[in-house]
Design a protein around this motif. Sequence first.
Motif, short mmCIF file in Angstrom:
data_model
loop_
_atom_site.label_atom_id
_atom_site.label_comp_id
_atom_site.label_asym_id
_atom_site.label_seq_id
_atom_site.Cartn_x
_atom_site.Cartn_y
_atom_site.Cartn_z
N UNK A 161 -6.19 12.93 1.93
CA UNK A 161 -5.08 13.12 2.87
C UNK A 161 -4.58 11.76 3.38
N UNK A 162 -3.48 11.32 2.83
CA UNK A 162 -2.79 10.09 3.27
C UNK A 162 -3.69 8.86 3.21
N UNK A 163 -4.49 8.76 2.17
CA UNK A 163 -5.37 7.59 1.98
C UNK A 163 -4.54 6.41 1.48
N UNK A 164 -4.73 5.23 2.07
CA UNK A 164 -4.02 4.04 1.56
C UNK A 164 -4.58 3.64 0.19
N UNK A 165 -3.71 3.49 -0.79
CA UNK A 165 -4.13 3.06 -2.12
C UNK A 165 -3.17 1.99 -2.64
N UNK A 166 -3.65 1.25 -3.64
CA UNK A 166 -2.83 0.24 -4.30
C UNK A 166 -2.12 0.80 -5.52
N UNK A 167 -2.82 1.73 -6.24
CA UNK A 167 -2.23 2.28 -7.45
C UNK A 167 -2.87 3.61 -7.82
N UNK A 168 -2.16 4.35 -8.66
CA UNK A 168 -2.67 5.60 -9.21
C UNK A 168 -2.16 5.74 -10.64
N UNK A 188 -7.47 6.20 -9.13
CA UNK A 188 -6.80 5.53 -8.01
C UNK A 188 -7.59 4.28 -7.63
N UNK A 189 -6.86 3.26 -7.20
CA UNK A 189 -7.47 2.04 -6.69
C UNK A 189 -7.14 1.94 -5.21
N UNK A 190 -8.18 1.89 -4.38
CA UNK A 190 -7.93 1.89 -2.94
C UNK A 190 -7.67 0.47 -2.43
N UNK A 191 -7.49 0.35 -1.13
CA UNK A 191 -7.13 -0.92 -0.51
C UNK A 191 -8.21 -1.99 -0.64
N UNK A 216 0.83 -1.19 0.00
CA UNK A 216 0.00 0.00 0.00
C UNK A 216 0.87 1.25 0.00
N UNK A 217 0.30 2.31 -0.57
CA UNK A 217 0.93 3.63 -0.55
C UNK A 217 -0.01 4.59 0.14
N UNK A 218 0.55 5.66 0.64
CA UNK A 218 -0.28 6.74 1.18
C UNK A 218 -0.38 7.80 0.09
#
Length: 143
Positions: free
Chosen positions: A15-22, A51-54, A1-3
């Motif tokens: 704001x600092x949302x966990x995502x898998x990709x952008x 963006x794709x979230x967790x 995960x990325x923020x």
Amino acid sequence: MMKFTLTSSSSRLVDAQPIKSATFTTKSWIITVLPHHEALMTAVEPCLLSITDEHDNIASFALGQWIAHIEHDKLMILADMANDGSNIDQTELANRKEKLSKEIAELKLRHANDGSVETMQWIIDLETQFLKVSALEMLAIKK
């Protein structure tokens, strides 16, 4: 995960949302950022950011231009325009695109006659505005 953090010139949308990709457009190419991406600072061009979230949900934003900073597991985008699609008027967008198209065409004719650097810069500025409106239009269609 990325923020992931997305900030426009007027507000912070994410704001600092966990995502898998952008995925978004840079000055040179379309880029997909994944966790552990190589550190990079790049110019962002007007586009549709995805963006794709967790939980594998996909969210989209219309972006203007400015900068993206990628550092290990952080992606920060600072844009002069960022919109989540919650306040888009498609009729207004169509009118703005039509007006911009006419202005660009007029300036191109003017530039053909005068060849001035100033006229060319106006054309570039209006074409950038056109791309921003197009990104908003793509987001409206997607929603």
